[in-house]
Scaffold this motif. Structure first.
Motif, PDB file in Angstrom:
ATOM      1  N   ASP A  21       0.703  -1.003  -0.154  1.00 22.37           N
ATOM      2  CA  ASP A  21       0.042  -0.837  -0.506  1.00 22.37           C
ATOM      3  C   ASP A  21       0.782   1.518   0.021  1.00 22.37           C
ATOM      4  N   VAL A  22       1.281   2.033  -1.282  1.00 22.03           N
ATOM      5  CA  VAL A  22       1.662   2.869  -0.999  1.00 22.03           C
ATOM      6  C   VAL A  22       1.137   4.365  -1.484  1.00 22.03           C
ATOM      7  N   ASP A  23       0.052   4.448  -1.466  1.00 19.82           N
ATOM      8  CA  ASP A  23      -0.383   5.067  -1.787  1.00 19.82           C
ATOM      9  C   ASP A  23      -0.729   7.007  -1.131  1.00 19.82           C
ATOM     10  N   GLU A  24       0.028   6.918   0.207  1.00 20.44           N
ATOM     11  CA  GLU A  24       0.187   7.982   0.538  1.00 20.44           C
ATOM     12  C   GLU A  24       1.247   8.512  -0.238  1.00 20.44           C
ATOM     13  N   ALA A  68       4.708  -0.825  -7.974  1.00 23.99           N
ATOM     14  CA  ALA A  68       3.049  -0.833  -7.234  1.00 23.99           C
ATOM     15  C   ALA A  68       3.362   0.645  -7.270  1.00 23.99           C
ATOM     16  N   TYR A  69       4.443   1.876  -7.248  1.00 24.96           N
ATOM     17  CA  TYR A  69       4.163   2.986  -7.344  1.00 24.96           C
ATOM     18  C   TYR A  69       3.832   3.868  -8.331  1.00 24.96           C
ATOM     19  N   VAL A  70       3.798   3.702  -9.789  1.00 21.12           N
ATOM     20  CA  VAL A  70       3.312   4.254 -10.930  1.00 21.12           C
ATOM     21  C   VAL A  70       2.223   3.143 -11.037  1.00 21.12           C
ATOM     22  N   ALA A  71       1.535   2.049 -10.762  1.00 19.20           N
ATOM     23  CA  ALA A  71       0.130   1.862 -10.707  1.00 19.20           C
ATOM     24  C   ALA A  71      -0.943   2.966  -9.919  1.00 19.20           C
ATOM     25  N   ALA A  72      -0.188   2.672  -8.910  1.00 18.36           N
ATOM     26  CA  ALA A  72      -0.580   3.878  -7.752  1.00 18.36           C
ATOM     27  C   ALA A  72      -1.037   4.792  -8.515  1.00 18.36           C
ATOM     28  N   ALA A  73      -0.090   5.433  -8.405  1.00 19.37           N
ATOM     29  CA  ALA A  73      -0.155   6.748  -9.765  1.00 19.37           C
ATOM     30  C   ALA A  73      -1.129   6.719 -11.057  1.00 19.37           C
ATOM     31  N   LYS A  74      -1.182   5.404 -11.227  1.00 22.85           N
ATOM     32  CA  LYS A  74      -1.923   5.981 -12.699  1.00 22.85           C
ATOM     33  C   LYS A  74      -3.654   5.714 -12.054  1.00 22.85           C
ATOM     34  N   ARG A  75      -3.751   5.095 -11.198  1.00 19.43           N
ATOM     35  CA  ARG A  75      -5.213   5.094 -10.574  1.00 19.43           C
ATOM     36  C   ARG A  75      -5.420   6.392 -10.193  1.00 19.43           C
ATOM     37  N   ARG A  76      -4.491   6.867  -8.880  1.00 18.63           N
ATOM     38  CA  ARG A  76      -4.752   8.376  -8.466  1.00 18.63           C
ATOM     39  C   ARG A  76      -5.256   9.799 -10.050  1.00 18.63           C
ATOM     40  N   VAL A  77      -4.215   9.210 -10.771  1.00 16.71           N
ATOM     41  CA  VAL A  77      -4.506  10.344 -11.986  1.00 16.71           C
ATOM     42  C   VAL A  77      -5.549  10.316 -12.819  1.00 16.71           C
ATOM     43  N   PHE A  78      -6.373   8.773 -12.632  1.00 11.60           N
ATOM     44  CA  PHE A  78      -7.315   8.471 -13.884  1.00 11.60           C
ATOM     45  C   PHE A  78      -8.673   9.316 -13.497  1.00 11.60           C
ATOM     46  N   GLY A  79      -9.329   9.549 -14.791  1.00 10.00           N
ATOM     47  CA  GLY A  79     -10.317  11.124 -14.529  1.00 10.00           C
ATOM     48  C   GLY A  79      -9.714  12.314 -15.841  1.00 10.00           C
ATOM     49  N   LYS A  80      -8.637  13.211 -14.833  1.00 10.70           N
ATOM     50  CA  LYS A  80      -7.833  13.640 -15.081  1.00 10.70           C
ATOM     51  C   LYS A  80      -7.338  13.125 -16.107  1.00 10.70           C
ATOM     52  N   VAL A  81      -6.833  12.377 -16.532  1.00 10.92           N
ATOM     53  CA  VAL A  81      -6.716  11.452 -18.052  1.00 10.92           C
ATOM     54  C   VAL A  81      -7.188   9.923 -17.748  1.00 10.92           C
ATOM     55  N   GLY A  82      -6.966   9.629 -19.327  1.00  7.38           N
ATOM     56  CA  GLY A  82      -6.578   8.033 -19.442  1.00  7.38           C
ATOM     57  C   GLY A  82      -5.738   7.774 -18.985  1.00  7.38           C
ATOM     58  N   ILE A  83      -6.466   6.642 -18.491  1.00  6.04           N
ATOM     59  CA  ILE A  83      -4.997   5.319 -18.194  1.00  6.04           C
ATOM     60  C   ILE A  83      -4.832   3.963 -18.989  1.00  6.04           C
ATOM     61  N   ASP A  84      -4.458   2.874 -19.188  1.00 11.27           N
ATOM     62  CA  ASP A  84      -4.846   1.677 -19.773  1.00 11.27           C
ATOM     63  C   ASP A  84      -5.214   0.679 -18.211  1.00 11.27           C
TER      64      ASP A  84
END
Lengths: 433, 433
Positions: free
Chosen positions: A29-32, A215-231
Motif C-alpha cells: 500500500d503506497v497510496d499515501e 506498485a508506485y507507478v500503478a498507484a499513481a496511474k489510478r490516482r490521475v485516472f479521470g484527469k487523464v485516461g489510463i490503460d
C-alpha cells in the motif's frame, strides 16, 4: 512442483476453485506516498522531478537535461549491434502492419426520418508511455505501446523512463525512435506519472498514459485516472497451454517456463487429455529448470502457481479455459480451429504447435499488452482503439424533428425534466405555426 | 447570473482557465463505509442484501422477493399510459438501429510470411446495469445502457434498482423489458454493486457493471474494478452551445437550461460572436427561469457554473471548444459541418438549430452516456464496444516460424528472457535438422 488436478477426481471442483481464486500479487500500500509525490510535482514542477530523481535514481539532472537530446539518442543507440537493430525493425514493421488494420471507420447515414446520424473517430491529442527502468525495461513493450498510438494518429507521444545511476537500455531508446516517439524524459516512478498528467515547466501534460510499472507507478496511474485516461493495471503474466499427446514435451515445457521466468507471481497451466504426456512435460520442466538462467524465479512460479490438469477430452479443456479466461492461450492440438471457436475468453490465442507464445511477445504482430487475472472475460488487449475516441453526430431536419420530437417531449415530461421537453416543443410549436 | 467572458479582454485567459479548472463536484469520502458493505455482502450474501435494504430503503424483503417476478412486472408496467409506452418503443427502436451499426468486424488474413493473423470479438458473458432510485431513476438511461449490451450479444443482462419504501417507476421496468433485460432485483447502493461483482445465493455475478449512481455506488464501482469491468464514473452533465445571431434566443436559452436543470453542478456554456445575441439569450434564460419547475436547481447551476463567452469568429469558438472538450456540443450556425470538423474533442455533436440536445437524450439514436469533465479528450460515450472484448489470433506455419522466429529469439535474448528464446529456437532447431 506444480499441482496436478484431474477432472475425474472427486475433489477436482474445490481444488480448481482454489486455483482460480489464488491471489497472485501482494501490492504494497503506497497510496499515501504516491499522493504526496503527485502533490509535490503539481506544486513545484521540474524542481520536484529533479529532487525525486536525485533521491530515487541517484542522478543529478538540470531542467535542460530532463529530456534526452537527439544527440544523446544518436550516441546511445549507436551501441546497438546490427542483429538486434534488425530484429527490432522486423518487429516494428509487423506490429505496425497488424495494428494498421485496427483503424475503425467513421460512419454517416440518413435514416427514415430524414435525420443524419453517425460518428467520427479522432486521436487522443497527446499520450505518455511509461517505461520501467532496470530489468523490466523491455524494448518490445515500447514498440507494443508506442506503435498503436502512432497508428491511431496521436500527434505527440512522450516516453518517461527512469535511468538509475544514469543507466539506460540502448534498445529502449532505439525502439522509441523506431516507433516514432516524439520526446523522451529521464524520469520514472510516481513523479513521472504526475508530470505526464499535470505537466511541469519542461514536460507538457498528455491526455492518456499507458505502460507497465511497479506498485508506485500503478498507484499513481489510478490516482490521475479521470484527469487523464489510463490503460488497464496489468497483473502477473499467465499462460494456459492445451496440448494433446502429439507434441514434443520439451517444447511445451519451454512455453510454460517462458511465462514462469517473468516473475515469481506468473502462472503457467497445462491442460491435457493424456496422463503420460502430462508426466513427460512435468519431467521436461524439471530438467529445463536445472540450467535455466532465471531458474530461481521460474522454479518459484512453477512451484507456487503452476498447474497440470488432466481432462477427459478437449471439450472439457475448452470449458475450463473459459473459467480461467487466460491472458495467453496456446492450442497445441492437431486441429486447433474448432477448439479456438469454443474458447470465448482469452486475451490472445496461439494456434498449433508452430506458434509458441513467445513469437507473440515480439514479432507476430498482435499486441502483447493483454488482460490478466481473468479480466479477459470483459476486456481486451491494447489496440489502436485505446488511442482514439469517438464523437457521435446528430443532425435533425425540421421534418425529422416533427416526426420524432414528440416522443422526446413525452419522455422528458415523464422524467420531470421540463426544460428538456420545452427545448423540443418550442421548435415544434414554431414548425406547426 | 452566469459569468460573461470576452476573448478580446485582457483578462480573458486567466478567467477562462479558472472556468476550465473549476471543480464542480464535491464527492463525500464514503470509501470506508462502502468497503464494509462490500465485505458484508461477500461474507453473508442475500442476508446482507436484505438487511441493508431494510435499513436504507425501509423495505422488508425475503430472498425470493429480491427479484421482480414476471407477474410483478406485468402488473406494474400495465400502469404506463399508451403515449409513454409508444414513446419508449420509438426511442428503443432508434437506439437499437444506431447501435447495431457499431458491431465491429472480425478479421483474419495471411501475411507474406505465411502466418495467419486476426482477431475475434465476443460478448461479455453477463452484465449488470445499476439504475438509481428516486428522482434520478430515468427510463431513458435504462434503454441507453441495456440496448448496447443486448446488441453486443450479452447473454445475461441484470438490472439492480433500489425501491425506497417499495416505490418503483413503472417506466423503468417497462424500459428494462423493452430492452430485453433478463433479471431485475430490488436492491440498490453499494450492496447492489457488491452483489453484481461477487454474487450471492440469488444473484449470480456478472463480468461488467455499467450505469450511473450516487457517491456510494461510484465508490463501490471503483472498488470492484478489476474483479469486473466498469464503465466510466460520470461527473455532472455539461453542454457547450456555439450559436451565431441567426437563432431564436429562447430556443438556445432552453437548451442551456435543459442541462442546468439536471443538477446544481451541471454546466451550460454559450459561445457566440454577437454581443447583442449573447445579451438576448441571457435575458431569455432569466425569463424562463422565473417559471421553470426545477428553477431552484437550474438557477443555481446557471449562477455558479454557467458562462457566456464572446468570440471574434467561429474559428476562435472551435479553438475554445477543443479546450473545453464538452460532453454535449451544439453547433447552431448556418453551416455547422465545417465547424464540426474543427471540433476534435466532444462526446456528442448536435448540428444545426433543429437539433436540440434533448433529442439526443431520448430518441435520436446515439448514446446519451457520454464523457464529462474534459474527458472527451481521451474517452468516448457508451457503445456496443463496451460490452465486447477482442481476442487476438496468431497461427504460424513452419515456414513462417523459420522466417520471423530468429528475430524473436534475438529480442528474447536481449531482454534476458532465455526460456522465451528457447521456446522459439527449439522449434527452429527441429526444422533445421
Amino acid at each position: 512442483m506444480a499441482i496436478l488436478l484431474d477432472t475425474k477426481s472427486a475433489d477436482f471442483e474445490p481444488r480448481f476453485a482454489t486455483l482460480l481464486g489464488a491471489k497472485r500479487e501482494d501490492s504494497p500500500d503506497v497510496d499515501e506516498t504516491v499522493a504526496a509525490i503527485i502533490a509535490e510535482v503539481r506544486a513545484r514542477g521540474d524542481a520536484a522531478l529533479i529532487e525525486y530523481t536525485e533521491r530515487f535514481d541517484r542522478l543529478t539532472l538540470k531542467p535542460d537535461g530532463l529530456a534526452f537530446s537527439d544527440a544523446d539518442i544518436d550516441r546511445i543507440t549507436a551501441q546497438v549491434p546490427p542483429a538486434e537493430r534488425e530484429a527490432l525493425d522486423i518487429a516494428a514493421e509487423r506490429i505496425r502492419a497488424y495494428h494498421a488494420r485496427q483503424r475503425p471507420e467513421d460512419a454517416e447515414w440518413q435514416d427514415d426520418s430524414g435525420a443524419t446520424l453517425g460518428w467520427r473517430w479522432s486521436a487522443v491529442p497527446a499520450a505518455g508511455l511509461y517505461v520501467p527502468g532496470g530489468l523490466a525495461s523491455y524494448p518490445s513493450s515500447v514498440l507494443m505501446n508506442a506503435i498503436p498510438a502512432k497508428v491511431a494518429g496521436v500527434g505527440r507521444l512522450v516516453v518517461t523512463v527512469p535511468t538509475p545511476d544514469g543507466a539506460i537500455n540502448p534498445l529502449v531508446l532505439l525502439a522509441a525512435r523506431i516507433a516514432g516517439v516524439d520526446e523522451i524524459y529521464r524520469v520514472g516512478g510516481a513523479q513521472a506519472i504526475a508530470a505526464l498528467a499535470y505537466g511541469t515547466e519542461t514536460i507538457r501534460p498528455v491526455a492518456k498514459i499507458t505502460g507497465p510499472g511497479n506498485a508506485y507507478v500503478a498507484a499513481a496511474k489510478r490516482r490521475v485516472f479521470g484527469k487523464v485516461g489510463i490503460d488497464m493495471i496489468a497483473g502477473p503474466s499467465e499462460i494456459l497451454v492445451i496440448a494433446d499427446r502429439d507434441n514434443d514435451p520439451d517444447w511445451i515445457a519451454l512455453d510454460l517456463l517462458a511465462q514462469a521466468e517473468h516473475d515469481e507471481s506468473a502462472q503457467s497451466i497445462l491442460i491435457t487429455d493424456d496422463a503420460d504426456f502430462a508426466a513427460a512435460v512435468t519431467r521436461a520442466v524439471e530438467a529445463r529448470l536445472e540450467r535455466l538462467e532465471r531458474r530461481a524465479i521460474a522454479a518459484a512460479s512453477w512451484r507456487d502457481f503452476g498447474a497440470v490438469i488432466l481432462v477427459r477430452d478437449l471439450d472439457e479443456a475448452a470449458m475450463l479455459s473459459n473459467r480461467i479466461a487466460p491472458e495467453h492461450l496456446m492450442l497445441c492440438v492437431s486441429d486447433p480451429q474448432p477448439l479456438a471457436a469454443q474458447c470465448h475468453h482469452a486475451g490472445a490465442i496461439f494456434l498449433g504447435q508452430w506458434t509458441p507464445e513467445a513469437i507473440g511477445d515480439y514479432v507476430a504482430g498482435p499486441n502483447h499488452v493483454l488482460p490478466t487475472a481473468r479480466s479477459a472475460r470483459f476486456s481486451s488487449g491494447l489496440s489502436v482503439l485505446d488511442f482514439l475516441k469517438r464523437t457521435t453526430l446528430t443532425r435533425m431536419t425540421p421534418e425529422a424533428l416533427r416526426r420524432i420530437g414528440p416522443a422526446a417531449a413525452v419522455l422528458a415530461r415523464s422524467e420531470s425534466l421540463e426544460a428538456h421537453g420545452l427545448s423540443v416543443s418550442a421548435r415544434l410549436d414554431h414548425l406547426n405555426r
